[in-house]
Design an enzyme around this catalytic site. Structure first.
Site, PDB file in Angstrom:
ATOM      1  N   TYR A 118     -10.152  36.886 -11.982  1.00 34.52           N
ATOM      2  CA  TYR A 118     -10.093  38.159 -11.610  1.00 34.52           C
ATOM      3  C   TYR A 118     -11.524  38.884 -11.863  1.00 34.52           C
ATOM      4  CZ  TYR A 118      -8.329  42.949 -12.006  1.00 34.52           C
ATOM      5  OH  TYR A 118      -8.259  44.410 -11.919  1.00 34.52           O
ATOM      6  N   GLU A 206     -10.992  45.872  -6.353  1.00 35.52           N
ATOM      7  CA  GLU A 206     -10.309  44.633  -7.351  1.00 35.52           C
ATOM      8  C   GLU A 206     -10.051  43.434  -6.191  1.00 35.52           C
ATOM      9  OE1 GLU A 206      -6.466  44.797  -9.842  1.00 35.52           O
ATOM     10  OE2 GLU A 206      -5.880  44.923  -7.863  1.00 35.52           O
TER      11      GLU A 206
END
Length: 396
Positions: A118, A206
């Site tokens: 992530y 993101e």
């Protein structure tokens, strides 16, 4: 302003970030043509069909599926396009899917196992610095990781005077447990990602997941990009990527009229000048037992035309049971606002919800007299508490 995944990936690619390649399609036949083109260009045998909506958790709602043949590409694309996709980040009604991204399969076999990470870039408002947040737990909701395994989330703050430094990119790659070619590729990935974030004037990048492929390449498999609306004047090309179909139609209409409007779930409409006063008014409504139905800042020029436009926007929400107008006359005179309310009321005909008007500041006494003598079903108030009491009374 939010971008679709395919738009975010195109932006990343323009800054040298390796991406999972794909082609957007508006219907099932275009999806098949896209799959054929991808096979020619990349050699991929399987294809990932991804719904393009402004919401996360698409896979959980059936908006991301793997197709192992052209027949499956056509079938899956046909199922996804036109569906109302419900995810943890949408309403119960979901979002209508107008297009899909047909992407290459990047989870191919090789010398090592693929790994997911992530990574996001955003502003740390506590200290005014940009921050890279990253974790070894890619593919999961970062909120879940933060709650259950917070020690697996790392952050790296970037000094805006220097930008990201080489040692910081290496630190990120090291904390992700990488070595060799993957380590070097991750440092390049992080550096390019941060450059894309800064130079596009974004407020959020993101990437979940960032993938280490089986042959040690680092790439963005997904891309959630939010651009800073206030900087779009510097990026005319990015402003053109806005997809109004993904936005609240009432908010879009209000924006076109120059009104700052945010749709909420309550029953009391708010018409206020100034963001600070608007927030205080929403608190007032809560204390009075109601729920704000919107945030609406009419700005410093609350004339009759602007007030009428604001009325029409508020009344598009069938849940509104009352309207509270709370204006402080600093730049604008209260009597002009009062006359605007009266003129708008008459122009619109019968308004079937109670209206409470609180005007304070320049010519507030004249404004109250205008409202009280208008003969209209409009209640005036002078003090904050008086306005709260009247809101409470009409909701009872």
């Amino acid at each position: 302003m939010n971008l679709h995944e395919y738009q975010g990936k195109e932006l990343l690619s323009s800054f040298g970030v390796r991406i999972q390649r794909g082609i957007v399609a508006q219907n099932a036949d275009e999806a098949v043509a896209a799959a054929k083109k991808l096979t020619e260009d990349t050699g991929t045998g399987w294809h990932v069909i991804k719904a393009q909506v402004h919401a996360g958790g698409r896979g959980k709602g059936g908006g991301v599926k793997l197709a192992k043949s052209l027949e499956e590409v056509k079938s899956i694309a046909g199922q996804i396009i036109g569906m109302d996709l419900v995810t943890p980040q949408t309403s119960a009604e979901g979002k209508r899917v107008h297009q899909v991204l047909v992407a290459e399969d990047v989870y191919y076999p090789g010398a090592s196992e693929p790994e997911e990470y992530y990574m996001s870039v955003l502003l740390n408002r506590a200290n005014g610095r940009n921050m890279i947040m990253y974790s070894t737990e890619g593919g999961m909701d970062i909120e879940t990781v933060a709650e259950e395994t917070p020690h697996l989330i790392f952050t790296e703050e970037i000094d805006p005077a220097t930008g990201i430094l080489p040692f910081q990119a290496r630190k990120i790659a090291f904390n992700l447990g990488l070595s060799g070619a993957a380590f070097k590729d991750m440092t390049r990935f992080v550096t390019s990602l941060y450059k894309a974030y800064v130079e596009s004037d974004s407020s959020l990048f993101e990437i979940n997941p960032v993938l280490k492929t089986s042959d040690d390449k680092i790439m963005a498999v997904d891309a959630k990009v939010t651009l800073d609306d206030n900087a779009l004047y510097r990026h005319k090309d990015l402003a053109e990527l806005r997809d109004l179909r993904e936005e609240n139609p009432i908010e879009v209409e209000a924006g076109a009229l120059g009104l700052n409007y945010v749709d909420l779930d309550g029953n009391v409409g708010c018409m206020v000048n100034g963001a600070g006063l608007a927030m205080a008014t929403m608190d007032l409504i809560k204390q009075a037992g109601g729920e704000p139905a919107n945030f609406l800042d009419v700005g410093g020029t609350a004339d009759a035309a602007r007030v009428e436009a604001a009325f029409k926007i508020i009344l598009k929400d069938p849940a509104v049971k009352a309207i509270l107008i709370n204006i402080f006359g600093g730049i604008v005179r209260c009597d002009r606002v009062a006359q605007g309310v009266i003129d708008a009321y008459k122009n619109m005909g019968n308004i079937n919800v109670p209206i409470i008007v609180r005007l304070q500041g320049t010519n507030a006494d004249i404004a109250k007299e205008l409202i009280d003598s208008s003969g209209l079903d409009v209640m005036s108030a002078t003090e904050f508490q008086e306005a709260a009491d009247k809101v409470q009374a009409v909701l009872a």
